[in-house]
Enzyme design. Structure first.
Site, PDB file in Angstrom:
ATOM      1  N   HIS A 327      -9.979  49.253  -3.371  1.00  0.00           N
ATOM      2  CA  HIS A 327     -10.803  48.604  -2.351  1.00  0.00           C
ATOM      3  C   HIS A 327     -10.072  47.500  -1.608  1.00  0.00           C
ATOM      4  O   HIS A 327      -9.288  46.751  -2.190  1.00  0.00           O
ATOM      5  CB  HIS A 327     -12.091  47.961  -2.938  1.00  0.00           C
ATOM      6  N   SER A 369      -6.806  41.040  -8.240  1.00  0.00           N
ATOM      7  CA  SER A 369      -7.516  40.963  -6.962  1.00  0.00           C
ATOM      8  C   SER A 369      -7.112  39.732  -6.160  1.00  0.00           C
ATOM      9  O   SER A 369      -6.761  38.682  -6.717  1.00  0.00           O
ATOM     10  CB  SER A 369      -9.025  40.938  -7.209  1.00  0.00           C
ATOM     11  N   ARG A 404      -0.792  30.171  -8.410  1.00  0.00           N
ATOM     12  CA  ARG A 404      -1.964  29.553  -7.793  1.00  0.00           C
ATOM     13  C   ARG A 404      -2.128  28.163  -8.374  1.00  0.00           C
ATOM     14  O   ARG A 404      -1.649  27.862  -9.478  1.00  0.00           O
ATOM     15  CB  ARG A 404      -3.215  30.401  -8.058  1.00  0.00           C
TER      16      ARG A 404
END
Length: 429
Positions: A327, A369, A404
């Site tokens: 996706h 993701s 991150r």
């Protein structure tokens, strides 16, 4: 056509109409192909030169009718002793199999068709097995206008005979043009055989407007769909699926409604193409699944059992057996190894504003993701990328990459902020 694009360059099945005509000539095995162009369309000339070379060009200047156009090719065919067949750049559905029957005659042969509505078509006047004349509708009597056998314009004759007859054609008619059709009557008067062979009306359809272009496209698509289904491709709503002239689809493939194929798409047998997907310049392997709402761009190469899911775009990336991007991802310029998993929202950041760079994801790798992989970069076999990472350095095989900022939770901050803002809002009322 009311378009800046020259008529014969308008596409049917993602291919210029004139290229369809050349395709038919090549499929016939013609020794020489000459395209007659006008000086008013330099784009057409450039298109033909790119495909066939300068030797394939003959110029008609100024345009003075179909007979005059054929005479423009006389010099290019000097010394040629075979049969010459004349076809048209705005007749995109005519195939070699439709043209073949005109060959082998000793005189002039014409392809005719039985018109549903003869209208302004030239009529074929036939007596027994002899084609007596072709009469233009504007110059036909009521008796001739009642004839349903019409002229397609496609004609064949031995080269020497053709140009000898054309030399006697005059422009003494309502339009002041040199009609190619006059060759039939001249041949008959000179004692040569004249005959008509017939093709289907759809095959000889000419395009002279945007509406007719759409009609030709619909006819082209109908044939494509019927051919694929006859060869074992499943389509539950074939009228919603659109193919290009060179689309290849293997038996056992399922194509769901509303799928569009651009040029150079290959789908191997047993694949499933789900609704609202667009595939162009791409290869889909056996038992792979694409979509719904997927876009495969040129250079996408999906191996066996690859899964490309909804809202995933792939460009110039090879995916190995069983790889998945289920996706909301963009994969551009690179490779994904067998069994690798690309998480939702992953981006291959392939462009630095000046150059494209590659992203290589190894076999069995897992990309979490919402990750951005800034190329050039390599993710090794079996490596993992944590969700939300911006990866700018190579990740070795078996490593975990986390790129991150650490999460910080500030106790009570949200309540204090909301209370302050509500008070400010209330004070303004």
């Amino acid at each position: 056509m009311k378009s800046s694009l020259p008529k014969v360059l308008h596409p049917v099945g993602h291919r210029a109409m004139v290229d369809h005509a050349i395709d038919a000539a090549e499929a016939l095995g013609c020794e020489k192909i000459i395209v007659v162009v006008g000086n008013h369309s330099p784009e057409v000339r450039a298109h033909i030169v790119k495909r066939l070379g300068e030797d394939a060009i003959a110029v008609q200047d100024p345009p003075c009718g179909t007979g005059h156009a054929v005479r423009a090719a006389e010099e290019a065919l000097k010394g040629f002793e075979g049969e010459v067949v004349i076809t048209y750049g705005d007749v995109p559905l005519l195939k070699a199999t439709d043209i073949e029957p005109v060959f082998g005659g000793k005189g002039v042969s014409v392809i005719g068709f039985e018109a549903r509505d003869p209208g302004a078509y030239g009529r074929l006047v036939i007596e027994g097995e002899t084609l007596v004349a072709i009469t233009e509708a504007k110059e036909a009597s009521a008796e001739v206008l009642a004839i349903r056998a019409c002229n397609s314009g496609v004609m064949a004759a031995p080269s020497q005979l053709l140009f000898t007859l054309l030399a006697d054609v005059t422009n003494e008619n309502a339009k002041g043009e040199y009609y190619l059709t006059d060759v039939v009557e001249l041949a008959r008067k000179a004692g040569h055989d004249t005959r008509a062979v017939f093709a289907g009306e759809d095959a000889v359809m000419g395009v002279n407007s945007q509406a007719e272009l759409a009609e030709a496209e619909a006819l082209f698509q109908k044939v494509q769909r019927e051919t694929f289904m006859a060869n074992g491709v499943t389509m539950s709503a074939p009228e919603t699926v659109h193919f290009a002239y060179d689309t290849q689809v293997g038996a056992g493939t399922v194509i769901e409604p509303f799928v569009v194929f651009g040029p150079n798409a290959v789908v191997e047998g047993g694949a499933r193409i789900r609704s609202f997907s667009h595939i162009e310049g791409a290869k889909v392997g056996t038992k792979a699944e694409v979509g719904p709402y997927a876009r495969l761009r040129p250079g996408a190469d999906l191996g066996e059992k690859v899964k490309i899911g909804n809202f995933v775009e792939v460009k110039n990336v090879t995916l190995g057996t069983g790889a998945k991007a289920n996706h909301l991802a963009y994969l551009g310029d690179g490779s994904v190894g067998a069994g690798a998993n690309i998480g939702a929202g992953t981006i291959f950041c392939n462009y630095d504003g000046f150059f494209k760079h590659r992203t290589e994801v190894g076999e069995g790798a897992f990309v979490g993701s919402n990750s951005s992989l800034v190329a050039p970069v390599t993710i090794g076999d079996g490596a993992m990328v944590g969700s939300g990472s911006v990866v700018t350095k190579n990740v070795e095989a078996g490593e975990l990459a986390l790129a991150r900022a650490p999460q910080v939770n500030k106790s009570g901050w949200a309540k204090r902020f909301m209370d302050t803002m509500r008070a400010k809002k209330a004070a303004k009322k």
